[in-house]
Design a protein around this motif. Structure first.
Motif, PDB file in Angstrom:
ATOM      1  N   ALA A  32      70.275   8.563 -18.866  1.00  0.00           N
ATOM      2  CA  ALA A  32      70.059   7.985 -20.189  1.00  0.00           C
ATOM      3  C   ALA A  32      71.203   7.066 -20.594  1.00  0.00           C
ATOM      4  O   ALA A  32      70.972   6.005 -21.192  1.00  0.00           O
ATOM      5  CB  ALA A  32      69.876   9.098 -21.220  1.00  0.00           C
TER       6      ALA A  32
ATOM      7  N   GLU B 285      70.746   3.193 -21.770  1.00  0.00           N
ATOM      8  CA  GLU B 285      71.126   2.790 -23.124  1.00  0.00           C
ATOM      9  C   GLU B 285      72.187   1.694 -23.105  1.00  0.00           C
ATOM     10  O   GLU B 285      72.123   0.744 -23.898  1.00  0.00           O
ATOM     11  CB  GLU B 285      71.608   4.018 -23.890  1.00  0.00           C
ATOM     12  CG  GLU B 285      70.488   4.992 -24.219  1.00  0.00           C
ATOM     13  CD  GLU B 285      70.986   6.370 -24.610  1.00  0.00           C
ATOM     14  OE1 GLU B 285      72.225   6.531 -24.741  1.00  0.00           O
ATOM     15  OE2 GLU B 285      70.150   7.278 -24.767  1.00  0.00           O
TER      16      GLU B 285
ATOM     17  N   ARG C  83      62.742   7.291 -20.921  1.00  0.00           N
ATOM     18  CA  ARG C  83      64.123   6.923 -21.252  1.00  0.00           C
ATOM     19  C   ARG C  83      64.246   5.434 -21.565  1.00  0.00           C
ATOM     20  O   ARG C  83      64.894   5.039 -22.545  1.00  0.00           O
ATOM     21  CB  ARG C  83      65.049   7.262 -20.081  1.00  0.00           C
ATOM     22  CG  ARG C  83      65.287   8.718 -19.844  1.00  0.00           C
ATOM     23  CD  ARG C  83      66.360   8.939 -18.784  1.00  0.00           C
ATOM     24  NE  ARG C  83      66.403  10.342 -18.426  1.00  0.00           N
ATOM     25  CZ  ARG C  83      65.755  10.864 -17.386  1.00  0.00           C
ATOM     26  NH1 ARG C  83      65.042  10.083 -16.582  1.00  0.00           N
ATOM     27  NH2 ARG C  83      65.821  12.158 -17.140  1.00  0.00           N
TER      28      ARG C  83
END
Length: 248
Positions: A56, A60, A109
């Motif tokens: 993740a 991100e 995700r």
């Protein structure tokens, strides 16, 4: 060929095979494209970022870079995935978790990270790469089929969740595509030529699908010209999902 002028796209797994063809097609249509890939060196795009969709923090950080460097995000193509062979009994739990984590949770995700940017787009679209394995029972593909069946269901659920936000979600269902991954599978076969002939014969039009053909379907679904198309799939499989022709 200018449907994507002014738009920004992210393509996961965009360095080779189907992903690279999608990148070429979107850029030809005017999009600026960021590739998310574990090995981005071969990518031909405005941005090529090292991203592991099973992590993740990696996803991100890369999405934040897209927002900073390209200023927006309009199209997300969730293409990253891995294959698996065998019956339901042939893979250990660890392999089931690895494949489902990448092929299914990886989409969650990446989409989760992208939603804040997509919500600001006037032409937001998500396209997931699914497979004929989601809709047809293929031998020796239990784990892979389970993962792609989940992608199909996830596509429809995402479409329902986000249609009122102006975010369209669709999928492509390719048949067997002539990609490096398929080439590696064929190379490991006892008789690669015979195995390739069998794969070609399985598709009613008598050949493997090209990556460029899949990319054209993705481009349609991602385009603002498909503004009323959401929650659907396009099969790019030579008719395999529905045609029952006599053997040649």
């Amino acid at each position: 060929m200018t449907a994507f002028d002014g738009l920004v796209a992210v393509v996961t797994g965009g360095s080779s095979g189907i992903g690279a063809a999608i990148v070429r097609r979107l850029r030809a249509g005017g999009a600026r494209v960021a590739v998310f890939d574990v090995d981005p060196d071969a990518a031909d795009a405005e941005l090529a970022l090292p991203v592991d969709v099973t992590d993740a923090a990696s996803v991100e950080a890369a999405t934040a870079t897209v927002g900073k460097e390209l200023g927006r995000l309009d199209v997300l193509v969730n293409n990253a995935g891995i294959g698996a062979q065998g019956t339901v009994a042939d893979n250990p739990d660890e392999e089931w978790l690895r494949v489902l984590d990448l092929n299914v949770v990886g989409i969650a995700r990446t989409t989760r990270a992208a939603l804040p940017l997509l919500r600001r787009s006037p032409a937001a679209a998500i396209v997931n790469t699914c497979s004929i394995a989601a809709t047809a029972g293929l031998p020796q593909r239990a784990l892979y089929s389970a993962s792609k069946g989940a992608v199909l269901a996830l596509t429809q659920a995402m479409a329902a969740d986000h249609v009122r936000e102006g975010i369209r979600v669709n999928a492509v269902n390719p048949g067997t595509v002539d990609t490096p991954w398929v080439g590696r599978l064929l190379a490991r076969a006892d008789d690669p030529a015979a195995e390739r002939a069998a794969l070609e014969a399985r598709q009613p039009h008598g050949r493997l699908v090209s990556a460029d053909e899949v990319a054209e379907a993705v481009a349609y679904l991602a385009s603002p010209q498909a503004a009323s198309t959401t929650g659907t799939t396009i099969a790019v499989d030579g008719g395999m999902h529905s045609l029952r022709v006599r053997p040649a």
